[in-house]
Scaffold this active site. Structure first.
Site, short mmCIF file in Angstrom:
data_model
loop_
_atom_site.label_atom_id
_atom_site.label_comp_id
_atom_site.label_asym_id
_atom_site.label_seq_id
_atom_site.Cartn_x
_atom_site.Cartn_y
_atom_site.Cartn_z
N MET A 104 47.92 34.08 41.11
CA MET A 104 47.14 33.08 40.39
C MET A 104 46.88 31.88 41.32
O MET A 104 46.59 30.78 40.85
CB MET A 104 47.87 32.65 39.12
CG MET A 104 48.04 33.82 38.15
SD MET A 104 48.16 33.35 36.42
CE MET A 104 49.62 32.33 36.46
N HIS A 132 54.53 34.02 48.05
CA HIS A 132 53.31 34.83 48.07
C HIS A 132 53.01 35.32 49.49
O HIS A 132 52.65 36.48 49.70
CB HIS A 132 52.09 34.00 47.63
CG HIS A 132 52.11 33.55 46.21
ND1 HIS A 132 52.18 32.23 45.83
CD2 HIS A 132 52.03 34.26 45.05
CE1 HIS A 132 52.14 32.14 44.53
NE2 HIS A 132 52.05 33.35 44.01
N GLN A 172 57.83 41.15 34.27
CA GLN A 172 56.47 41.53 34.66
C GLN A 172 56.50 42.77 35.56
O GLN A 172 55.67 43.67 35.42
CB GLN A 172 55.81 40.35 35.38
CG GLN A 172 54.49 40.69 36.04
CD GLN A 172 53.76 39.46 36.53
OE1 GLN A 172 53.20 38.71 35.75
NE2 GLN A 172 53.77 39.24 37.83
O1 PAF Z 1 52.45 36.93 38.66
C1 PAF Z 1 51.32 36.41 38.56
O2 PAF Z 1 50.94 35.50 39.32
C2 PAF Z 1 50.38 36.89 37.47
O3 PAF Z 1 51.06 37.17 36.29
C3 PAF Z 1 49.49 38.06 37.90
C4 PAF Z 1 50.28 39.30 38.22
C5 PAF Z 1 48.67 37.65 39.12
C6 PAF Z 1 48.50 38.41 36.77
O4 PAF Z 1 47.69 37.34 36.45
#
Ligand code: PAF
Length: 312
Positions: free
Chosen positions: A25, A32, A152
């Site tokens: 995001m 990241h 997630q």
């Molecule tokens: O982990 C995230 O940043 C978000 O949940 C994702 C996987 C990009 C989905 O919008």
């Protein structure tokens, strides 16, 4: 950097395989960038996406104030040199409103009783929907996710299996600041005082981990939860949303005792001022972890989900 589905599809045809995908995001941090570096070291091409997905935010959550800084993110990715293409669509591109409004969603059923699902109604439906769409647009061979968002990760693993996406899910361990705080774009919301308190979150998980691994070999869920809460409660500014002990493969809460050889996910959510922080550790027998890492015990490794977690 491309902004439309059409451009992304055309670009995808040019990329050499295997193609890795890192969905984000934006508001990128070293966590990241390290996912992207992992992806680049194991694949020929890496696609990253930057999209603040409205459908995974509930009413009253931070969708409007979530940091948006595409130029800075692109500069960071350019300097790091791991990413071949960035997909940064608009909301209208992902959720068209014309001629008819976007109306199809992916509804996860299995993780409904997980405490993170209960705390954020609709959140995982939004994540499952956008990740499905991104998988269909980018068509990666493998997708990289960070363990910080552990539920997630489970959700995506289950979705890939249940909906037969031809995508392998790779989970990289949580990246932490020097004082243990899990890296997150939301850490930017913390005031200086809150930032000083924030490492308590990981310390509380480490306390439970010490009880699990220490001489007492604690396996009682209530005791592991208390060990966590005891540390969190020393900081009255932290308000605890939940402390969960869930089965590593199913994401379902464990009722009483951890079964010795199956892994558990100890995870929590707290509020620190206006910021919601989450973090987790995996509790599993070391011997099992090590033998899996060495590629032994292949019989048990037949279960994909367990195998992926064993890679941590
Ligand atoms: O982990 C995230 O940043 C978000 O949940 C994702 C996987 C990009 C989905 O919008």
């Amino acid at each position: 950097v491309v902004h439309t589905v059409k451009e992304m599809r055309a670009l995808r045809k040019e990329l050499g395989g295997p193609v890795a995908f890192v969905p984000t995001m934006g508001a990128l941090h070293s966590g990241h960038l390290s996912l992207m570096a992992d992806a680049a070291s194991e694949n020929t091409s890496v696609v990253a996406s930057v999209f603040v997905n409205p459908t995974q935010f509930g009413p009253g959550e931070d969708f409007n104030r979530y940091p948006r800084q595409l130029d800075r993110d692109v500069a960071l990715m350019r300097d790091a040199g791991s990413v071949s293409a960035v997909f940064a669509p608009s909301v209208e591109e992902m959720y068209p409103s014309k001629p008819a409004p976007h109306a199809f969603f992916v509804e996860p059923q299995g993780l409904r009783s997980n405490l993170e699902s209960i705390a954020r109604p609709g959140h995982f439906r939004g994540v499952a929907t956008v990740v499905s769409k991104l998988f269909n647009i980018v068509q990666p061979d493998v997708a990289y996710f960070g363990q910080k968002d552990a539920i997630q990760c489970l959700l995506i693993q289950h979705m890939v299996r249940d909906l037969n996406f031809p995508v392998r899910v790779h989970i990289s361990p949580t990246k932490r600041e020097a004082d243990g705080l899990a890296m997150s774009s939301r850490n930017a919301y913390l005031s200086a005082d809150e930032r000083r308190v924030a490492p308590t979150v990981y310390r509380s998980l480490q306390a439970a981990e010490a009880a699990f691994r220490g001489p007492q070999r604690e396996r009682r869920v209530a005791a592991l939860r208390s060990a966590t809460l005891e540390v969190l409660e020393r900081e009255p500014v932290l308000s605890v949303e939940y402390v969960s002990v869930a089965d590593l493969a199913t994401g379902l809460e464990v009722a009483t005792d951890l079964v010795p050889e199956s892994g558990a996910l100890l995870s929590l959510a707290v509020r620190l001022g206006k910021t919601r922080l989450i973090d987790n550790v995996v509790l599993r027998e070391r011997e099992r972890e090590q033998s899996k890492r060495k590629g032994e015990g292949d019989g048990a490794a037949a279960d994909d989900v367990m195998w992926l977690w064993a890679m941590l």
